[in-house]
Design a protein around this motif. Sequence first.
Motif, mmCIF file in Angstrom:
data_model
loop_
_atom_site.group_PDB
_atom_site.id
_atom_site.type_symbol
_atom_site.label_atom_id
_atom_site.label_comp_id
_atom_site.label_asym_id
_atom_site.label_seq_id
_atom_site.Cartn_x
_atom_site.Cartn_y
_atom_site.Cartn_z
ATOM 1 N N GLU A 3 0.848 -1.185 0.000
ATOM 2 C CA GLU A 3 0.000 0.000 0.000
ATOM 3 C C GLU A 3 0.886 1.238 0.000
ATOM 4 O OE1 GLU A 3 -2.544 -0.172 3.405
ATOM 5 O OE2 GLU A 3 -3.950 -1.484 2.369
ATOM 6 N N CYS A 4 0.412 2.298 -0.651
ATOM 7 C CA CYS A 4 1.234 3.508 -0.659
ATOM 8 C C CYS A 4 0.389 4.765 -0.837
ATOM 9 C CB CYS A 4 2.301 3.427 -1.745
ATOM 10 S SG CYS A 4 1.624 3.310 -3.395
ATOM 11 N N ILE A 5 1.026 5.887 -0.530
ATOM 12 C CA ILE A 5 0.417 7.209 -0.685
ATOM 13 C C ILE A 5 1.082 7.923 -1.852
ATOM 14 C CG2 ILE A 5 0.308 9.512 0.360
ATOM 15 C CD1 ILE A 5 -1.647 7.760 1.611
ATOM 16 N N GLY A 53 1.738 7.645 -14.647
ATOM 17 C CA GLY A 53 3.164 7.365 -14.785
ATOM 18 C C GLY A 53 3.736 6.736 -13.527
ATOM 19 N N VAL A 54 3.299 7.208 -12.373
ATOM 20 C CA VAL A 54 3.763 6.626 -11.110
ATOM 21 C C VAL A 54 3.133 5.248 -10.909
ATOM 22 C CG1 VAL A 54 3.880 6.909 -8.606
ATOM 23 C CG2 VAL A 54 4.034 8.921 -10.090
ATOM 24 N N ARG A 55 1.844 5.150 -11.206
ATOM 25 C CA ARG A 55 1.139 3.864 -11.021
ATOM 26 C C ARG A 55 1.807 2.744 -11.812
ATOM 27 N NH1 ARG A 55 -4.525 4.188 -12.975
ATOM 28 N NH2 ARG A 55 -5.226 2.453 -11.696
ATOM 29 N N ALA A 56 2.308 3.108 -12.999
ATOM 30 C CA ALA A 56 2.937 2.100 -13.861
ATOM 31 C C ALA A 56 4.183 1.494 -13.223
ATOM 32 C CB ALA A 56 3.285 2.737 -15.207
ATOM 33 N N LYS A 57 4.742 2.189 -12.229
ATOM 34 C CA LYS A 57 5.977 1.702 -11.590
ATOM 35 C C LYS A 57 5.723 0.992 -10.271
ATOM 36 C CE LYS A 57 8.727 5.662 -13.267
ATOM 37 N NZ LYS A 57 9.673 6.691 -12.809
ATOM 38 N N LEU A 58 4.443 0.804 -9.928
ATOM 39 C CA LEU A 58 4.136 0.357 -8.565
ATOM 40 C C LEU A 58 4.157 -1.155 -8.356
ATOM 41 C CD1 LEU A 58 1.364 2.851 -7.394
ATOM 42 C CD2 LEU A 58 3.771 2.761 -6.776
ATOM 43 N N ARG A 62 -1.078 -1.034 -3.932
ATOM 44 C CA ARG A 62 -2.351 -0.328 -3.962
ATOM 45 C C ARG A 62 -2.168 1.096 -3.447
ATOM 46 N NH1 ARG A 62 -7.242 -0.026 -0.998
ATOM 47 N NH2 ARG A 62 -6.197 -0.732 0.897
ATOM 48 N N ILE A 63 -2.730 2.063 -4.162
ATOM 49 C CA ILE A 63 -2.709 3.449 -3.695
ATOM 50 C C ILE A 63 -3.875 3.634 -2.732
ATOM 51 C CG2 ILE A 63 -2.867 5.873 -4.370
ATOM 52 C CD1 ILE A 63 -1.915 4.945 -7.185
ATOM 53 N N THR A 64 -3.554 4.034 -1.491
ATOM 54 C CA THR A 64 -4.630 4.160 -0.503
ATOM 55 C C THR A 64 -5.037 5.615 -0.274
ATOM 56 O OG1 THR A 64 -2.914 4.034 1.169
ATOM 57 C CG2 THR A 64 -4.167 2.035 0.754
ATOM 58 N N GLY A 65 -4.246 6.537 -0.778
ATOM 59 C CA GLY A 65 -4.612 7.944 -0.647
ATOM 60 C C GLY A 65 -3.801 8.785 -1.618
ATOM 61 N N ILE A 66 -4.415 9.856 -2.113
ATOM 62 C CA ILE A 66 -3.703 10.780 -2.997
ATOM 63 C C ILE A 66 -3.774 12.173 -2.381
ATOM 64 C CG2 ILE A 66 -3.637 11.845 -5.298
ATOM 65 C CD1 ILE A 66 -4.939 9.300 -6.419
ATOM 66 N N GLY A 67 -2.616 12.787 -2.203
ATOM 67 C CA GLY A 67 -2.576 14.173 -1.737
ATOM 68 C C GLY A 67 -2.242 15.069 -2.919
ATOM 69 N N ILE A 68 -2.896 16.216 -2.993
ATOM 70 C CA ILE A 68 -2.674 17.128 -4.124
ATOM 71 C C ILE A 68 -2.346 18.507 -3.580
ATOM 72 C CG2 ILE A 68 -3.667 18.089 -6.241
ATOM 73 C CD1 ILE A 68 -5.913 15.892 -5.877
ATOM 74 N N SER A 69 -1.285 19.121 -4.101
ATOM 75 C CA SER A 69 -1.039 20.522 -3.763
ATOM 76 C C SER A 69 -1.143 21.351 -5.035
ATOM 77 C CB SER A 69 0.314 20.717 -3.095
ATOM 78 O OG SER A 69 1.350 20.651 -4.032
ATOM 79 N N SER A 70 -1.731 22.524 -4.887
ATOM 80 C CA SER A 70 -2.001 23.381 -6.043
ATOM 81 C C SER A 70 -1.869 24.836 -5.624
ATOM 82 C CB SER A 70 -3.429 23.088 -6.527
ATOM 83 O OG SER A 70 -3.963 24.196 -7.220
ATOM 84 N N LYS A 320 -3.540 4.733 9.306
ATOM 85 C CA LYS A 320 -4.019 3.535 8.625
ATOM 86 C C LYS A 320 -3.705 3.617 7.131
ATOM 87 C CE LYS A 320 -8.322 2.412 8.035
ATOM 88 N NZ LYS A 320 -9.718 2.747 8.318
ATOM 89 N N VAL A 321 -3.693 4.870 6.626
ATOM 90 C CA VAL A 321 -3.459 5.058 5.195
ATOM 91 C C VAL A 321 -1.977 5.218 4.895
ATOM 92 C CG1 VAL A 321 -3.978 6.489 3.203
ATOM 93 C CG2 VAL A 321 -5.722 6.087 4.943
#
Length: 326
Positions: A3-5, A53-58, A62-70, A320-321
């Motif tokens: 699992e990853c963030i 692009g990141v998912r292709a390297k995983l 499983r991605i358990t959370g996505i953080g976004i900065s804008s 947990k995430v």
Amino acid sequence: VSECILGVDIGGTKVAAAVVSAEGDVLHRIRVPMRADGSAEDAIGAVFEAIDGVRAKLNGARITGIGISSPGPLDTKNGVVLRAPNLPCWRNYPLRDAVESHYNVPARLENDANAAGLAEAAWGAGAGHKYVLYATLGTGIGTAIVIDKRLYLGRTGAAAEAGHMTIDRHGEVRCGCGKPGCIEGLAAGPAVAARALQKLSRPSNYVAASALPRDAERLTAEEVVKAWRAADPIAIEVINETVEALGIWFGNLIDVLEPNVIVVGGGLGSALQSLLPTVCNVSAKWTVNPRAREIPFVPAYFAEDAGIVGSAALWLDNSKVLTPTK
Ligand SMILES: [Zn+2]
């Protein structure tokens, strides 16, 4: 790794994404051009391209959370980009929901300065300190207030916009926000360049001795810093004024917050790193706090990765995430 963030950093010209470990390490970093001038769909397409692009390297993690900065302004509560000047592609755009529904993974959205400040407090130059004040000095001035690795967000999430604190209400310089005398209008990169240009128009030997470029196109804050390093008289004057304004500003902030540490990042902030002790000394004259000098001013640890790491850190409160990825 099971699992990853993911941390995603959206800027005016690029989208960067990566896995961030529970120790704050950046893995599988991807960078793609942002399509900020295109349609809303084009722009979100660039974000998906980076994440894919990141998912292709995983390797099946499983991605358990996505953080976004804008860049802001944002409605962080609802995950909406309101009308960021650097992102004309999006007006009242539900960025968080767009990412959540595309990947079926929970996402969180925060402005870039808050995310970078959180990264510094969690794993960077502010690590181990309870109260962290982060300031990024660049084309704008952004700040973050972090308490026990949690962002101080205010009632609606609009807190910690200290870059728009007025330092000189009679100031002739109007900030991009419309107010006179904001610290951003006095000490951010464009202000530094503009003041140098103004001084160069004065007729004097002193001005004649300056090697600074005389046209607005080429006279950037970087040029002023370079000239300051070479002891250029006009550049020294501009940088001294900048240090003075920053000192007043930090003095005010120390009176409000009395942080354990002040972390200074951003392009201009890191270029002026060697002046942080001087800024600290000036700030001590502009606060009633008798122990202000004990507060260390330190350079930021994360440079380009601050946004990626900080957006992943938005999941820090959810152990947990945010699980170890190594
Ligand atoms: Zn302002």
